[in-house]
Enzyme design. Structure first.
Site, PDB file in Angstrom:
ATOM      1  N   LYS A   9      43.531   8.146  12.950  1.00 31.96           N
ATOM      2  CA  LYS A   9      42.743   9.150  13.449  1.00 31.96           C
ATOM      3  C   LYS A   9      41.906   9.792  12.315  1.00 31.96           C
ATOM      4  O   LYS A   9      42.353   9.740  11.198  1.00 31.96           O
ATOM      5  CB  LYS A   9      43.352  10.409  14.301  1.00 31.96           C
ATOM      6  CG  LYS A   9      43.804   9.741  15.560  1.00 31.96           C
ATOM      7  CD  LYS A   9      44.243  10.941  16.362  1.00 31.96           C
ATOM      8  CE  LYS A   9      45.116  10.538  17.781  1.00 31.96           C
ATOM      9  NZ  LYS A   9      45.484  11.811  18.468  1.00 31.96           N
ATOM     10  N   TYR A  49      37.849   7.888  25.624  1.00 32.09           N
ATOM     11  CA  TYR A  49      38.402   9.018  26.268  1.00 32.09           C
ATOM     12  C   TYR A  49      37.937   9.239  27.839  1.00 32.09           C
ATOM     13  O   TYR A  49      38.360  10.408  28.289  1.00 32.09           O
ATOM     14  CB  TYR A  49      38.808  10.106  25.421  1.00 32.09           C
ATOM     15  CG  TYR A  49      39.473   9.879  24.271  1.00 32.09           C
ATOM     16  CD1 TYR A  49      40.884   9.769  24.283  1.00 32.09           C
ATOM     17  CD2 TYR A  49      38.923   9.559  22.698  1.00 32.09           C
ATOM     18  CE1 TYR A  49      41.795   9.474  23.149  1.00 32.09           C
ATOM     19  CE2 TYR A  49      39.597   9.434  21.885  1.00 32.09           C
ATOM     20  CZ  TYR A  49      41.123   9.521  22.045  1.00 32.09           C
ATOM     21  OH  TYR A  49      41.998   9.036  20.891  1.00 32.09           O
ATOM     22  N   ASN A 112      47.205  14.799  14.954  1.00 33.32           N
ATOM     23  CA  ASN A 112      48.480  13.996  14.728  1.00 33.32           C
ATOM     24  C   ASN A 112      48.354  12.728  14.205  1.00 33.32           C
ATOM     25  O   ASN A 112      49.307  11.897  14.312  1.00 33.32           O
ATOM     26  CB  ASN A 112      49.220  13.932  16.137  1.00 33.32           C
ATOM     27  CG  ASN A 112      48.427  13.358  17.264  1.00 33.32           C
ATOM     28  OD1 ASN A 112      47.347  12.743  16.913  1.00 33.32           O
ATOM     29  ND2 ASN A 112      48.798  13.511  18.441  1.00 33.32           N
ATOM     30  N   HIS A 115      47.263   7.311  16.968  1.00 31.47           N
ATOM     31  CA  HIS A 115      47.371   6.959  18.548  1.00 31.47           C
ATOM     32  C   HIS A 115      47.764   5.765  18.708  1.00 31.47           C
ATOM     33  O   HIS A 115      47.741   4.922  17.882  1.00 31.47           O
ATOM     34  CB  HIS A 115      45.693   7.174  19.242  1.00 31.47           C
ATOM     35  CG  HIS A 115      45.639   6.299  20.470  1.00 31.47           C
ATOM     36  ND1 HIS A 115      45.953   7.208  21.590  1.00 31.47           N
ATOM     37  CD2 HIS A 115      45.358   5.449  20.895  1.00 31.47           C
ATOM     38  CE1 HIS A 115      45.907   6.289  22.744  1.00 31.47           C
ATOM     39  NE2 HIS A 115      45.531   5.299  22.325  1.00 31.47           N
ATOM     40  N   GLU A 126      42.401  -0.814  25.329  1.00 34.78           N
ATOM     41  CA  GLU A 126      41.973  -0.116  24.198  1.00 34.78           C
ATOM     42  C   GLU A 126      41.669  -1.363  23.140  1.00 34.78           C
ATOM     43  O   GLU A 126      40.725  -1.098  22.547  1.00 34.78           O
ATOM     44  CB  GLU A 126      43.012   0.728  23.666  1.00 34.78           C
ATOM     45  CG  GLU A 126      43.120   1.989  24.720  1.00 34.78           C
ATOM     46  CD  GLU A 126      44.216   2.589  24.285  1.00 34.78           C
ATOM     47  OE1 GLU A 126      44.390   3.886  24.968  1.00 34.78           O
ATOM     48  OE2 GLU A 126      45.114   2.426  23.698  1.00 34.78           O
TER      49      GLU A 126
END
Length: 138
Positions: A9, A49, A112, A115, A126
């Site tokens: 990310k 998303y 975080n 993913h 994905e």
């Protein structure tokens, strides 16, 4: 061999830890069989998303995920979905175990670092969102 999708990310690419994350993946015996660095537009992030549209965190997620470069990957290995999710660690880096990617490189939620797909169906969706079959060369 199973495949899964991984995304490093914007918070992690900003810290310049892509190589260190890749090393953790490879040291865990997982192969990176496709990889590219891109920057999603807000429209692309919204499409990726879409399952979260209407939820309170959706707009912030789209904004964060289009705020800087990401590294998208296809990973391969035995039971790789489960193995990579274990390597990533808990969604909240504060709860992640030592030795996991999120413990090492995550910040405060939603930052975080990575993913990973949670099922074979998610992985297929994905992977196809970011990669043509000809780009997966493992």
């Amino acid at each position: 061999m199973q495949t899964t999708f991984s995304m490093i990310k914007p918070d992690a690419t900003a810290k310049n830890v892509t190589g260190a994350i890749n090393a953790m993946i490879e040291n865990a015996g997982i192969r990176i069989i496709a990889q590219k660095r891109i920057q999603m537009t807000p429209t692309q992030a919204g499409q990726f998303y879409a399952e979260h549209k209407g939820k309170p965190f959706y707009d912030g997620l789209v904004e964060m995920m289009s705020s800087g470069p990401i590294v998208v990957q296809v990973l391969q290995g035995e039971d790789v979905i489960k193995r990579y999710r274990t390597l990533m660690g808990a969604t909240n880096p504060a709860n992640a175990e030592e030795g996991t990617i999120r413990k090492a490189f995550g910040g405060e939620l939603p930052y975080n670092a990575v993913h990973g797909s949670d099922s074979p169906e998610s992985a297929a969706r994905e992977i196809s969102f970011f990669f043509a079959q000809t780009e997966i060369v493992g």
